[in-house]
Write an enzyme that holds these catalytic residues in place. Sequence first.
Site, PDB file in Angstrom:
ATOM      1  N   GLY A  40       0.894  -1.231  -0.424  1.00 13.08           N
ATOM      2  CA  GLY A  40      -0.044   0.256   0.133  1.00 13.08           C
ATOM      3  C   GLY A  40       0.753   1.374   0.002  1.00 13.08           C
ATOM      4  CB  SER A  41       0.380   4.837   0.923  1.00 15.60           C
ATOM      5  OG  SER A  41      -0.592   4.696   2.215  1.00 15.60           O
TER       6      SER A  41
ATOM      7  N   GLY B  37       1.808   1.842   5.489  1.00 18.09           N
ATOM      8  CA  GLY B  37       3.280   1.516   5.820  1.00 18.09           C
ATOM      9  C   GLY B  37       4.055   1.476   6.689  1.00 18.09           C
TER      10      GLY B  37
ATOM     11  CD  GLU C 178       5.453  -6.941  -2.973  1.00 17.82           C
ATOM     12  OE1 GLU C 178       6.315  -7.504  -2.505  1.00 17.82           O
ATOM     13  OE2 GLU C 178       4.941  -6.368  -3.444  1.00 17.82           O
TER      14      GLU C 178
ATOM     15  CB  CYS D  13       3.426  -0.421  -6.761  1.00 20.36           C
ATOM     16  SG  CYS D  13       3.474  -1.807  -7.485  1.00 20.36           S
TER      17      CYS D  13
HETATM   18  O1  TXE Z   1      -2.435   2.322   0.125  1.00 24.75           O
HETATM   19  P1  TXE Z   1      -3.254   2.315   1.531  1.00 24.75           P
HETATM   20  P2  TXE Z   1      -3.941   2.129  -1.700  1.00 24.75           P
HETATM   21  C1  TXE Z   1       0.970   1.162  -3.901  1.00 24.75           C
HETATM   22  C2  TXE Z   1       0.680   2.190  -4.397  1.00 24.75           C
HETATM   23  C3  TXE Z   1       0.384   3.872  -3.635  1.00 24.75           C
HETATM   24  C4  TXE Z   1      -0.468   2.825  -2.600  1.00 24.75           C
HETATM   25  C5  TXE Z   1      -1.841   2.768  -3.485  1.00 24.75           C
HETATM   26  O2  TXE Z   1       2.051   2.506  -4.665  1.00 24.75           O
HETATM   27  O3  TXE Z   1       0.819   3.772  -2.712  1.00 24.75           O
HETATM   28  O4  TXE Z   1      -0.317   1.012  -2.640  1.00 24.75           O
HETATM   29  O5  TXE Z   1      -3.014   1.259  -2.171  1.00 24.75           O
HETATM   30  C6  TXE Z   1      -5.228  -0.366   4.333  1.00 24.75           C
HETATM   31  N1  TXE Z   1      -3.689   0.220   9.764  1.00 24.75           N
HETATM   32  N2  TXE Z   1       1.236  -0.271  -4.109  1.00 24.75           N
HETATM   33  O6  TXE Z   1      -4.326   2.526  -1.570  1.00 24.75           O
HETATM   34  O7  TXE Z   1      -4.404   3.980   1.296  1.00 24.75           O
HETATM   35  C7  TXE Z   1      -5.894  -0.602   3.489  1.00 24.75           C
HETATM   36  O8  TXE Z   1      -7.641  -0.572   4.509  1.00 24.75           O
HETATM   37  C8  TXE Z   1      -3.755  -1.373   8.940  1.00 24.75           C
HETATM   38  C9  TXE Z   1       2.335  -0.802  -3.992  1.00 24.75           C
HETATM   39  O9  TXE Z   1      -4.539   0.631  -0.976  1.00 24.75           O
HETATM   40  O10 TXE Z   1      -2.020   2.466   2.555  1.00 24.75           O
HETATM   41  C10 TXE Z   1      -6.015  -1.144   2.440  1.00 24.75           C
HETATM   42  O11 TXE Z   1      -6.416  -2.409   2.405  1.00 24.75           O
HETATM   43  N3  TXE Z   1      -4.108  -0.644   7.826  1.00 24.75           N
HETATM   44  C11 TXE Z   1       3.461  -1.896  -4.510  1.00 24.75           C
HETATM   45  C12 TXE Z   1      -4.161  -1.312   3.182  1.00 24.75           C
HETATM   46  O12 TXE Z   1      -3.954  -0.855   3.596  1.00 24.75           O
HETATM   47  C13 TXE Z   1      -4.532  -0.222   6.781  1.00 24.75           C
HETATM   48  C14 TXE Z   1       1.712  -2.291  -5.297  1.00 24.75           C
HETATM   49  C15 TXE Z   1      -3.409   0.007   1.626  1.00 24.75           C
HETATM   50  O13 TXE Z   1      -4.148   1.220   2.210  1.00 24.75           O
HETATM   51  C16 TXE Z   1      -4.011   1.724   7.318  1.00 24.75           C
HETATM   52  C17 TXE Z   1       0.452  -1.706  -5.250  1.00 24.75           C
HETATM   53  C18 TXE Z   1      -3.860   1.222   9.515  1.00 24.75           C
HETATM   54  N4  TXE Z   1      -3.763   2.253   9.810  1.00 24.75           N
HETATM   55  C19 TXE Z   1       0.596  -0.445  -4.466  1.00 24.75           C
HETATM   56  N5  TXE Z   1      -5.323   2.661   6.627  1.00 24.75           N
HETATM   57  C20 TXE Z   1       3.819  -2.224  -4.625  1.00 24.75           C
HETATM   58  N6  TXE Z   1       5.333  -1.499  -4.242  1.00 24.75           N
HETATM   59  O14 TXE Z   1       4.569  -3.196  -5.484  1.00 24.75           O
HETATM   60  C21 TXE Z   1      -5.239   1.758   5.981  1.00 24.75           C
HETATM   61  N7  TXE Z   1      -5.389   0.442   5.942  1.00 24.75           N
END
Ligand code: TXE
Length: 457
Positions: free
Chosen positions: A206-207, A211, A228, A263
Amino acid sequence: MNLNIINPATEEVYASVLTDTPESVKHKVAKLREGQRKWKKVPIEERLAIISLFGELVHAQIDELAFILTSEMGKPITQAVNEIKGSHNRISHLEQNAVKWLSQEVINSQGSTLEKITFEPLGVIANISAWNYPYNVGYNVFLYALVAGNAVCYKPSEYATITGIQMKKLLYEAGVPNDVFDCFIGDGRVGEWLLDSELDGYFFTGSYNTGKHIASRIAHTLVPVQLELGGKDPLYIVDDISDVEWAAKSAAEGAFYNTGQSCCAVERIYVHENIYDQFIQAFVQEVHNYKTGDPLEKDTFIGPLARKEQIQWLSQQVENALDKGGRVLTGGKPVSGKGYYFQPTVITDVSHRMSVMREETFGPVIGIQKVKNDREAILLMQDTEYGLTAGVYTADEKRAIKILEEMDTGTVYWNCCDRVSADVPWTGRKNSGRGSTLSYMGIRAFVQPKAYHLRKI
Ligand code: TXE
């Protein structure tokens, strides 16, 4: 509580599902703890056979699954089918390599002491996942974790929930016991409850902000954490490229595929001044050819954004670039009417004072900057907090390698971009994350070594 899933193309409610609660999370985690004790004893060949069957079941329902993916996160249907088909290479990779990389290794068998390493599962792990490629990034974690003998708390993104539920159904149908894998439904709050659950490993996609939060929240537990995260991936087009049109077409696809929400999408482009004008002309021409619209139509290339908030983010990046002297050659605005659409946008006359060249865009907007030479390109490519991928297009392999060696990124590309292979690690540096999935490293990520010192007396 209910989670309403909005179709980003129509803004209508596509589905509504019940979310997890702190109690249901506790209950599911306790169940998975029990299940894992049995699962780790199932021979790896049997676990692999179940995953292979899962792959067949997915394949048999590919059209239905692609329709669900498109309906809940807006991915154009042809790209949804491609993702589901493409993700199968993770299963083939496991079939070919898992036994080899998870079997015990005898290190010393001469003399009186036998020394060997075995690889034991971590236990119950969390797979907190993203929505942009739910099959690819989900498989990278949960299939590998299951084959290695772990139980998995799979938290699909709230924007790919129905897809997550479908994957769970098919895993069960293939033979994964329901006390070895479960879905945790909801938004970040459900993720937080998983962080409180004292699991044996956390695998997050995720973001950067989420992370970083997760890594610091569970640092005290000392369990493995893999992240990731996003990127600001640069691509440099050198002036020795003979087919500039090809390079422009390929770069545009790298930037705009999945509506720019990958990503490893190309997020910024540097072009040598000798071919700059020709490249820009071909690039803009290519972008004009993209069909934006209903993601259910097979020839649509640009669909809606998955999340409404992203429209404002993209608009701000465009405005910020315009304020600082950027020029929008095409696009630049949200599309009026229903759906979270943003016009595919090309901005030139950009610089690193602009957000579009520094912060992750994650949408169909690209900045293209003219450079004088390789040195300038390298400096600009490296001027970032992120470290996921970097690419160069040139006819000269030595020149490419020299440039790529300078990149502080987990992946580098020569004459290609925006690609992932199951055979090599997928890994980010700096704000793009830590740890690796895929390759033998991605298999070993889900086990812990045990060293045996065995002496007969
Ligand atoms: O991320 P979010 P998103 C990256 C991509 C972009 C992001 C998009 O570059 O930056 O992912 O994904 C959960 N405690 N990559 O918008 O918002 C949330 O519910 C625990 C990289 O989905 O961070 C979701 O299930 N969990 C990549 C997940 O986190 C929490 C490949 C991700 O959400 C939380 C694909 C919390 N406090 C996308 N808050 C690579 N590098 O391979 C949210 N979540």
